[in-house]
Design a protein around this motif. Structure first.
Motif, PDB file in Angstrom:
ATOM      1  N   VAL A   1    -132.697  58.168  19.818  1.00 46.42           N
ATOM      2  CA  VAL A   1    -131.978  59.334  19.301  1.00 46.42           C
ATOM      3  C   VAL A   1    -132.214  60.551  20.185  1.00 46.42           C
ATOM      4  O   VAL A   1    -131.269  61.256  20.548  1.00 46.42           O
ATOM      5  CB  VAL A   1    -132.378  59.638  17.832  1.00 46.42           C
ATOM      6  CG1 VAL A   1    -131.774  60.942  17.360  1.00 46.42           C
ATOM      7  CG2 VAL A   1    -131.946  58.493  16.926  1.00 46.42           C
TER       8      VAL A   1
ATOM      9  N   VAL B   1    -130.268  60.180  23.443  1.00 47.68           N
ATOM     10  CA  VAL B   1    -128.828  60.342  23.236  1.00 47.68           C
ATOM     11  C   VAL B   1    -128.481  61.815  23.029  1.00 47.68           C
ATOM     12  O   VAL B   1    -127.500  62.311  23.584  1.00 47.68           O
ATOM     13  CB  VAL B   1    -128.335  59.470  22.060  1.00 47.68           C
ATOM     14  CG1 VAL B   1    -126.928  59.842  21.644  1.00 47.68           C
ATOM     15  CG2 VAL B   1    -128.406  57.995  22.439  1.00 47.68           C
ATOM     16  N   LYS B   2    -129.295  62.517  22.256  1.00 47.96           N
ATOM     17  CA  LYS B   2    -129.044  63.950  22.047  1.00 47.96           C
ATOM     18  C   LYS B   2    -129.137  64.719  23.364  1.00 47.96           C
ATOM     19  O   LYS B   2    -128.348  65.628  23.614  1.00 47.96           O
ATOM     20  CB  LYS B   2    -130.036  64.520  21.037  1.00 47.96           C
ATOM     21  CG  LYS B   2    -129.724  64.132  19.614  1.00 47.96           C
ATOM     22  CD  LYS B   2    -130.722  64.759  18.662  1.00 47.96           C
ATOM     23  CE  LYS B   2    -130.362  64.499  17.218  1.00 47.96           C
ATOM     24  NZ  LYS B   2    -131.306  65.134  16.288  1.00 47.96           N
TER      25      LYS B   2
ATOM     26  N   LEU C   1    -129.265  56.487  14.807  1.00 42.83           N
ATOM     27  CA  LEU C   1    -128.214  57.328  15.385  1.00 42.83           C
ATOM     28  C   LEU C   1    -127.273  57.816  14.290  1.00 42.83           C
ATOM     29  O   LEU C   1    -126.954  59.012  14.223  1.00 42.83           O
ATOM     30  CB  LEU C   1    -127.441  56.565  16.456  1.00 42.83           C
ATOM     31  CG  LEU C   1    -128.172  56.294  17.761  1.00 42.83           C
ATOM     32  CD1 LEU C   1    -127.368  55.340  18.635  1.00 42.83           C
ATOM     33  CD2 LEU C   1    -128.441  57.594  18.510  1.00 42.83           C
ATOM     34  N   GLN C   2    -126.823  56.915  13.441  1.00 43.81           N
ATOM     35  CA  GLN C   2    -125.912  57.296  12.361  1.00 43.81           C
ATOM     36  C   GLN C   2    -126.560  58.295  11.411  1.00 43.81           C
ATOM     37  O   GLN C   2    -125.889  59.219  10.934  1.00 43.81           O
ATOM     38  CB  GLN C   2    -125.443  56.066  11.596  1.00 43.81           C
ATOM     39  CG  GLN C   2    -124.359  55.313  12.340  1.00 43.81           C
ATOM     40  CD  GLN C   2    -123.677  54.318  11.443  1.00 43.81           C
ATOM     41  OE1 GLN C   2    -124.306  53.421  10.913  1.00 43.81           O
ATOM     42  NE2 GLN C   2    -122.378  54.485  11.276  1.00 43.81           N
TER      43      GLN C   2
ATOM     44  N   GLU D   1    -128.419  60.579  12.139  1.00 42.70           N
ATOM     45  CA  GLU D   1    -128.364  61.877  12.810  1.00 42.70           C
ATOM     46  C   GLU D   1    -126.929  62.334  13.048  1.00 42.70           C
ATOM     47  O   GLU D   1    -126.686  63.319  13.740  1.00 42.70           O
ATOM     48  CB  GLU D   1    -129.107  61.803  14.151  1.00 42.70           C
ATOM     49  CG  GLU D   1    -130.596  61.602  14.018  1.00 42.70           C
ATOM     50  CD  GLU D   1    -131.320  62.831  13.492  1.00 42.70           C
ATOM     51  OE1 GLU D   1    -130.921  63.955  13.834  1.00 42.70           O
ATOM     52  OE2 GLU D   1    -132.282  62.657  12.716  1.00 42.70           O
TER      53      GLU D   1
ATOM     54  N   ILE E   1    -124.623  60.670  14.730  1.00 44.16           N
ATOM     55  CA  ILE E   1    -124.161  60.217  16.048  1.00 44.16           C
ATOM     56  C   ILE E   1    -123.490  58.866  15.868  1.00 44.16           C
ATOM     57  O   ILE E   1    -124.114  57.918  15.398  1.00 44.16           O
ATOM     58  CB  ILE E   1    -125.335  60.121  17.044  1.00 44.16           C
ATOM     59  CG1 ILE E   1    -126.010  61.494  17.189  1.00 44.16           C
ATOM     60  CG2 ILE E   1    -124.860  59.599  18.393  1.00 44.16           C
ATOM     61  CD1 ILE E   1    -127.345  61.459  17.897  1.00 44.16           C
TER      62      ILE E   1
ATOM     63  N   TYR F   1    -122.796  51.199  20.088  1.00 47.25           N
ATOM     64  CA  TYR F   1    -124.106  50.652  20.478  1.00 47.25           C
ATOM     65  C   TYR F   1    -123.870  49.223  20.944  1.00 47.25           C
ATOM     66  O   TYR F   1    -123.674  48.316  20.148  1.00 47.25           O
ATOM     67  CB  TYR F   1    -125.057  50.676  19.282  1.00 47.25           C
ATOM     68  CG  TYR F   1    -126.514  50.572  19.649  1.00 47.25           C
ATOM     69  CD1 TYR F   1    -127.019  49.439  20.284  1.00 47.25           C
ATOM     70  CD2 TYR F   1    -127.395  51.598  19.369  1.00 47.25           C
ATOM     71  CE1 TYR F   1    -128.348  49.346  20.620  1.00 47.25           C
ATOM     72  CE2 TYR F   1    -128.737  51.505  19.692  1.00 47.25           C
ATOM     73  CZ  TYR F   1    -129.206  50.394  20.317  1.00 47.25           C
ATOM     74  OH  TYR F   1    -130.533  50.289  20.650  1.00 47.25           O
TER      75      TYR F   1
END
Length: 95
Positions: A2, A5-6, A33-34, A36, A38, A42
């Protein structure tokens, strides 16, 4: 995953599993991710992974062989989300 990715804002995330014991990390990563907010694809790949597994979790898409990844990435650049990639996977990769 995460945090990376951010920071980097990639088109998609990919994970590779050569042993079945490591496959669940992809599901966990996609869920985080979800959580957050995002929702980028994947990509699940590697000898222990198959299309059914990749499509068993939200965000999951599949690449069986490395040459399939560039056409998938091109579709992401054109605005395809993970659901549309799944729906058109056979056409995208020429399966």
């Amino acid at each position: 995953v995460v945090a990376a990715v951010k920071k980097e804002k990639p088109l998609f995330v990919s994970g590779t599993a050569l042993m079945t014991t490591t496959m669940t990390a992809m599901k966990d990563g996609a869920a985080k991710l979800q959580a957050e907010g995002i929702n980028i694809p994947y990509m699940a790949a590697g000898g222990a992974v198959n299309r059914d597994f990749a499509e068993s979790f939200d965000l999951g898409i599949y690449s069986e062989k490395a040459p399939q990844t560039p056409p998938i990435a091109e579709k992401i650049l054109k605005g395809y989300d993970w659901k549309k990639i799944r729906a058109e996977w056979d056409d995208i990769v020429g399966a």
